[in-house]
Design a protein around this motif. Sequence first.
Motif, PDB file in Angstrom:
ATOM      1  N   THR A   1       0.848  -1.192   0.000  1.00  0.00           N
ATOM      2  CA  THR A   1       0.000   0.000   0.000  1.00  0.00           C
ATOM      3  C   THR A   1       0.884   1.242   0.000  1.00  0.00           C
ATOM      4  N   GLY A   2       0.255   2.374  -0.297  1.00  0.00           N
ATOM      5  CA  GLY A   2       1.006   3.627  -0.303  1.00  0.00           C
ATOM      6  C   GLY A   2       1.595   3.956   1.060  1.00  0.00           C
ATOM      7  N   THR A   3       0.840   3.673   2.135  1.00  0.00           N
ATOM      8  CA  THR A   3       1.348   3.952   3.481  1.00  0.00           C
ATOM      9  C   THR A   3       2.557   3.089   3.798  1.00  0.00           C
ATOM     10  N   GLU A   4       2.500   1.814   3.420  1.00  0.00           N
ATOM     11  CA  GLU A   4       3.648   0.933   3.648  1.00  0.00           C
ATOM     12  C   GLU A   4       4.867   1.412   2.863  1.00  0.00           C
ATOM     13  N   LEU A   5       4.643   1.833   1.632  1.00  0.00           N
ATOM     14  CA  LEU A   5       5.760   2.351   0.835  1.00  0.00           C
ATOM     15  C   LEU A   5       6.341   3.611   1.455  1.00  0.00           C
ATOM     16  N   LEU A   6       5.480   4.505   1.929  1.00  0.00           N
ATOM     17  CA  LEU A   6       5.978   5.734   2.546  1.00  0.00           C
ATOM     18  C   LEU A   6       6.783   5.414   3.799  1.00  0.00           C
TER      19      LEU A   6
END
Length: 571
Positions: A492-497
């Motif tokens: 997910t985007g949060t995990e990537l961030l």
Amino acid sequence: MSGTGASEEPGALSARARAHALLRIRGRAAAVAILPSAVAVVLLVAGAQGFAVGSGWDTARWAVTACAVVVLLLAATVAVAVVRARPAVSPTVPLPERDAPDLYRLVGELADRLGVPAPSAIALTPDCDSWLEDRTHPAANPGLGGARIRNRRERTAPVLVIGSPFLWWMRVGELRAVLAPVVAGTGPSAHPDIAAARRFVRGLDGAVADAEAPRSGPLSGLRGVPRFFVGRTARLLLRSCRGHVAEMERGVAAAASVRAQGVDYGLRIVAQEQVGLAYAGWDRLLTRVALPAWRMGRWPSRLDAGVVSALTELSRRDRLADGFASRLGERPACDLLEEPGAADEAASLLAARLFHGGPARPGPDWSPVDWQEYPEEVVDRKWRTEAARLHRVLDAMTAPAGLPAAPVSPTSPTTTATAASPARPVDAGPPTLARVVEHLAGRPGAGEELAAGIDAAVAREEEAVALRRSADAPDPCGPDALPLFPLQPPRTGTELLADHVTALVCCAAVDTAGAAPGLDWLDGPALLVDGARRADLGVPVLSLVEDGDAEPLRSWLDEVGVRIDKPVRLV
């Protein structure tokens, strides 16, 4: 006991009965195909002898004859498709006898002890499993005639596929105990009825796969109709075979297990514990250690040797696995290979192919890496690349409209992974950790916006990599989409961030606090501070990314001595 003696065992009797049921299904299908022809022959003979005369009978004769011809043509089409269909073959690393004479000798002695035919060959698979695989289908031997194929089937035993992690983690005695039930399966496999039933089912499965495979070309539409018919017919036959196939294979496995009970029975209990431990260590090594390297365009060339280190570390940390490492003083099964390093490298490349979809052979953007080089070549490079991407996305979000972007140097080490991302604006300030912390903690919703930008940038880069790989040489693993066994769902985007912020923090710690990149055999990339691993960075980073709370991270940075105002090296 002979190789077909397994038919005297209850499991083999059940397998033979199910094989007969499968062959009866094949026979009934053939009978349905020739039934109109038989009726047409009866009507034609009756007319020739003066019986069944008249215009009505003549019409019936011609109608039935035409129907018989059509049915025969359709049946022939299905039969040819089933015979010519290439059954699924597991991607493996072939292991000729000259490369592992001791292993072949061990397997041959095991087969003699069990009273079954020895496997025809041995291959390695980058997984924690072992099985027998028949590779005598006519589609795999296009140069052989029908008689030669039949003779080859009669004298060729299945190929023994061995999980490569077993060879490095298990001792010789343990490997022999684990392989005993597998090798014992060559006994039931040698029975002609079971072998014929398996060929029939594999042919149907291959025909269904061929019918569903995409086709292109000017005649693809015309060929679609017969392919659709063949696929529907093969699928119908497969559904009728499903129950019998499952019972037949259960019977074969039961017969093999009974036959192997007398071989190293006590040692096999201990060896099965090692199988479970190998599964756990292999999964951690692939997902935590190999996957970050694969995403960087590097593939660890000694995965099987690495699993020994991972499992040794697991036995040190987990009291349930305590004592397993003491076995390492005994002779490892990989000593049965002439060149263990070459076999490990080939299996490691295939693992990257199957689990990540990497190229089929090394290249400029797909090079091997040794474990000694892993911290600098993978961990540090991963952190720098992600930190650079994080700053580029942040620059693109905060740059004034219409500001030109500086081009990315084609010689930059990060070009391969980041060429599709926006370049840093010409007047952007130095990349610092303070800038990112202030951005995420400065206003609500900053984390979601930055996460979406990173997610889009990563998607563009992965698409560019996929396009390059599609132009590579044909896939030796077959036409199936790769990876065949993806290790993790999309992030997910949060995990990537969170990953990117963690990478930036690690870069700042290396550049300003004397930390160093490291490798943890169970958790992958690690930050070493004063020679010890710091595993407590995740919670402070999540507090910043998800809640905009920078205080936990600031406390951690102060404890380690990181200067967040100093520029971070991105290349």
